[in-house]
Design a protein around this motif. Structure first.
Motif, PDB file in Angstrom:
ATOM      1  N   MET A   1       0.701  -1.142  -0.050  1.00 51.80           N
ATOM      2  CA  MET A   1      -0.006   0.024   0.058  1.00 51.80           C
ATOM      3  C   MET A   1       0.701   1.255   0.140  1.00 51.80           C
ATOM      4  SD  MET A   1      -1.477  -0.217   3.947  1.00 51.80           S
ATOM      5  CE  MET A   1      -2.071   1.453   4.029  1.00 51.80           C
ATOM      6  N   GLU A   2       0.238   2.230  -0.441  1.00 51.10           N
ATOM      7  CA  GLU A   2       1.063   3.717  -0.656  1.00 51.10           C
ATOM      8  C   GLU A   2       0.340   4.699   0.314  1.00 51.10           C
ATOM      9  OE1 GLU A   2       1.004   4.979  -4.399  1.00 51.10           O
ATOM     10  OE2 GLU A   2       2.463   3.289  -5.139  1.00 51.10           O
ATOM     11  N   ILE A   3       1.301   5.753   1.019  1.00 48.45           N
ATOM     12  CA  ILE A   3       0.646   6.567   1.823  1.00 48.45           C
ATOM     13  C   ILE A   3       1.416   7.985   1.503  1.00 48.45           C
ATOM     14  CG2 ILE A   3       0.657   7.564   4.084  1.00 48.45           C
ATOM     15  CD1 ILE A   3       0.061   4.856   5.154  1.00 48.45           C
ATOM     16  N   GLU A   4       0.588   8.975   1.308  1.00 45.72           N
ATOM     17  CA  GLU A   4       1.365  10.292   1.032  1.00 45.72           C
ATOM     18  C   GLU A   4       1.586  11.074   2.642  1.00 45.72           C
ATOM     19  OE1 GLU A   4      -0.308  11.934  -3.340  1.00 45.72           O
ATOM     20  OE2 GLU A   4      -1.182  12.542  -1.424  1.00 45.72           O
ATOM     21  N   VAL A   5       2.903  11.690   2.207  1.00 48.86           N
ATOM     22  CA  VAL A   5       3.220  12.331   3.539  1.00 48.86           C
ATOM     23  C   VAL A   5       3.223  13.843   3.179  1.00 48.86           C
ATOM     24  CG1 VAL A   5       5.117  12.645   5.265  1.00 48.86           C
ATOM     25  CG2 VAL A   5       4.538  10.488   4.089  1.00 48.86           C
ATOM     26  N   LEU A   6       2.343  14.613   3.725  1.00 49.00           N
ATOM     27  CA  LEU A   6       2.071  15.996   3.640  1.00 49.00           C
ATOM     28  C   LEU A   6       2.859  16.908   4.703  1.00 49.00           C
ATOM     29  CD1 LEU A   6      -0.259  14.595   2.229  1.00 49.00           C
ATOM     30  CD2 LEU A   6      -1.126  16.847   2.111  1.00 49.00           C
TER      31      LEU A   6
ATOM     32  N   SER B   1       5.401   3.064  18.135  1.00 51.04           N
ATOM     33  CA  SER B   1       4.935   1.416  18.195  1.00 51.04           C
ATOM     34  C   SER B   1       3.485   1.116  17.562  1.00 51.04           C
ATOM     35  CB  SER B   1       4.927   0.777  19.862  1.00 51.04           C
ATOM     36  OG  SER B   1       3.737   1.707  20.652  1.00 51.04           O
ATOM     37  N   GLU B   2       2.658   2.170  17.308  1.00 49.34           N
ATOM     38  CA  GLU B   2       1.417   1.652  16.867  1.00 49.34           C
ATOM     39  C   GLU B   2       1.466   1.191  15.283  1.00 49.34           C
ATOM     40  OE1 GLU B   2      -1.676   1.621  18.282  1.00 49.34           O
ATOM     41  OE2 GLU B   2      -0.674   2.081  20.216  1.00 49.34           O
ATOM     42  N   PRO B   3       0.776   0.177  14.847  1.00 45.41           N
ATOM     43  CA  PRO B   3       0.588  -0.191  13.343  1.00 45.41           C
ATOM     44  C   PRO B   3      -0.274   0.759  12.778  1.00 45.41           C
ATOM     45  CG  PRO B   3      -0.498  -1.475  14.752  1.00 45.41           C
ATOM     46  CD  PRO B   3       0.327  -0.694  15.791  1.00 45.41           C
ATOM     47  N   ILE B   4       0.019   1.173  11.444  1.00 48.93           N
ATOM     48  CA  ILE B   4      -1.028   2.026  10.819  1.00 48.93           C
ATOM     49  C   ILE B   4      -2.359   1.618  10.794  1.00 48.93           C
ATOM     50  CG2 ILE B   4       0.964   3.158   9.448  1.00 48.93           C
ATOM     51  CD1 ILE B   4       0.230   1.250   6.945  1.00 48.93           C
ATOM     52  N   SER B   5      -2.437   0.087  10.815  1.00 51.62           N
ATOM     53  CA  SER B   5      -3.979  -0.223  10.882  1.00 51.62           C
ATOM     54  C   SER B   5      -4.619   0.051  11.917  1.00 51.62           C
ATOM     55  CB  SER B   5      -3.819  -2.012  10.619  1.00 51.62           C
ATOM     56  OG  SER B   5      -3.021  -2.293  11.925  1.00 51.62           O
ATOM     57  N   SER B   6      -4.029   0.395  13.079  1.00 47.16           N
ATOM     58  CA  SER B   6      -4.748   1.015  14.190  1.00 47.16           C
ATOM     59  C   SER B   6      -5.240   2.245  14.091  1.00 47.16           C
ATOM     60  CB  SER B   6      -3.962   0.869  15.506  1.00 47.16           C
ATOM     61  OG  SER B   6      -2.957   2.025  15.165  1.00 47.16           O
ATOM     62  N   PHE B   7      -5.179   2.990  12.930  1.00 50.00           N
ATOM     63  CA  PHE B   7      -5.679   4.262  12.633  1.00 50.00           C
ATOM     64  C   PHE B   7      -6.344   4.202  11.219  1.00 50.00           C
ATOM     65  CE2 PHE B   7      -1.112   4.795  14.323  1.00 50.00           C
ATOM     66  CZ  PHE B   7      -1.521   5.440  15.497  1.00 50.00           C
TER      67      PHE B   7
ATOM     68  N   SER C   1       0.635  -3.897   9.271  1.00 49.09           N
ATOM     69  CA  SER C   1       1.381  -3.874  10.370  1.00 49.09           C
ATOM     70  C   SER C   1       2.597  -3.052  10.412  1.00 49.09           C
ATOM     71  CB  SER C   1       2.033  -5.520  10.415  1.00 49.09           C
ATOM     72  OG  SER C   1       2.849  -5.702   9.367  1.00 49.09           O
ATOM     73  N   THR C   2       2.803  -2.355   9.381  1.00 46.00           N
ATOM     74  CA  THR C   2       4.087  -1.168   9.493  1.00 46.00           C
ATOM     75  C   THR C   2       3.588  -0.313  10.700  1.00 46.00           C
ATOM     76  OG1 THR C   2       4.195  -1.558   6.994  1.00 46.00           O
ATOM     77  CG2 THR C   2       5.178   0.511   8.290  1.00 46.00           C
ATOM     78  N   THR C   3       4.755  -0.150  11.363  1.00 45.90           N
ATOM     79  CA  THR C   3       4.456   0.944  12.297  1.00 45.90           C
ATOM     80  C   THR C   3       4.837   2.458  12.221  1.00 45.90           C
ATOM     81  OG1 THR C   3       6.885   0.672  13.398  1.00 45.90           O
ATOM     82  CG2 THR C   3       4.995  -1.053  13.972  1.00 45.90           C
TER      83      THR C   3
END
Length: 302
Positions: free
Chosen positions: A1-6, A59-65, A23-25
């Motif tokens: 998956m891709e995520i943009e950083v602003l 420590s939080e994975p991106i799935s938690s958001f 699971s990426t933190t």
């Protein structure tokens, strides 16, 4: 998956991070950003879901958001960082040396011959108390405290040192002055006893807080009293270390009967109250079973 950083300061994308998994933190995202731009080392980054949102935990994975491919996150550059321990050592070592320098009554401040004039017992005890307090602070920084964050903005080094060093000079100038008038022996020794109790209480709380967090972790637990009687203050306030800290300086003020010392105590109380209220609210938000009867810093009041 891709995520943009602003950037939090503009809407233009800085980076597009690829190859991410649910699971990426957040820490791994920071590492990716660092590889793309070496100036943004992980400690300098604050990752947020909104421009003015709070920082996400490493420590939080991106799935938690609930982040999915194509989502946007915001990066705030916190600026140059410096280690917490380095800042603490600098801000606490300064007052120790500055106060003892004034204790020698340098001619630059007091004039020729001041160093040869008698020094009251109260002035000697005050110098001992000040030295013990900041020596304890240095000891705790090296051997007791476990910091949840490794760094802080470098500006804090100058801000914190200015506060502690200049206030030390202000207090020390008056208490060590040849014209200093001490209070009665009874007032001095009672206040000295209260200062000692407050110092032991403050150290006890710091040790108790240290033992809540296993080495190398950022684990958070509800602070509770231990077998040490000084920690019983946890039954009344969320931040008894601040309560004991104010008790130390209130006692020092009574012991020296010095207005600058009182101003230092009140300035410290104000700042510690701000911190304590923030921590108190965070505890209540984080722990559903947090004791309801506790105040933030002053029992039954604040």
């Amino acid at each position: 998956m891709e995520i943009e950083v602003l950037s939090t300061s503009g809407s233009k994308p800085l980076f597009t991070l690829t190859g991410l998994a649910p699971s990426t933190t957040i820490k791994e995202i920071k590492d990716q950003i660092y590889r793309k731009k070496k100036a943004l080392y992980p400690e300098r980054q604050s990752i947020r879901l909104e421009v003015k949102g709070s920082s996400l935990k490493d420590s939080e994975p991106i799935s938690s958001f609930g982040l999915k491919s194509g989502a946007k996150i915001f990066l705030k550059d916190l600026g140059p960082q410096i280690g917490w321990k380095t800042v603490f050592l600098a801000e606490y070592a300064g007052p120790l040396f500055v106060y003892l320098w004034f204790y020698t009554r340098p001619w630059y401040f007091y004039g020729e011959g001041a160093a040869s004039q008698p020094i009251s017992q109260c002035t000697k005890i005050a110098a001992l108390c000040w030295s013990v307090h900041y020596a304890k602070r240095l000891f705790e920084t090296v051997f007791v405290h476990r910091f949840s964050h490794s760094t802080m903005p470098m500006f804090n080094l100058f801000k914190n040192c200015s506060y502690y060093w200049l206030f030390t000079a202000y207090v020390a100038y008056h208490v060590n002055h040849p014209l200093f008038t001490p209070p009665s022996d009874t007032q001095m020794y009672v206040s000295l006893g209260l200062f000692g109790v407050s110092q032991l209480g403050n150290l006890s709380i710091h040790v108790a807080l240290r033992n809540l967090r296993p080495p190398g972790t950022t684990v958070r637990k509800i602070p509770m009293p231990t077998s040490n009687p000084f920690t019983g203050l946890f039954n009344l306030v969320s931040c008894p270390n601040y309560t004991y800290e104010f008790g130390s300086w209130a006692s020092f003020t009574a012991m020296t009967q010095c207005l600058p010392a009182g101003l230092f105590a009140l300035a410290g109380l104000y700042q510690m109250t701000v911190w304590a209220i923030g921590k108190h609210k965070l505890y209540k938000k984080e722990f559903s079973n947090y004791p309801k009867g506790r105040k933030a810093i002053l029992p039954l009041l604040i």
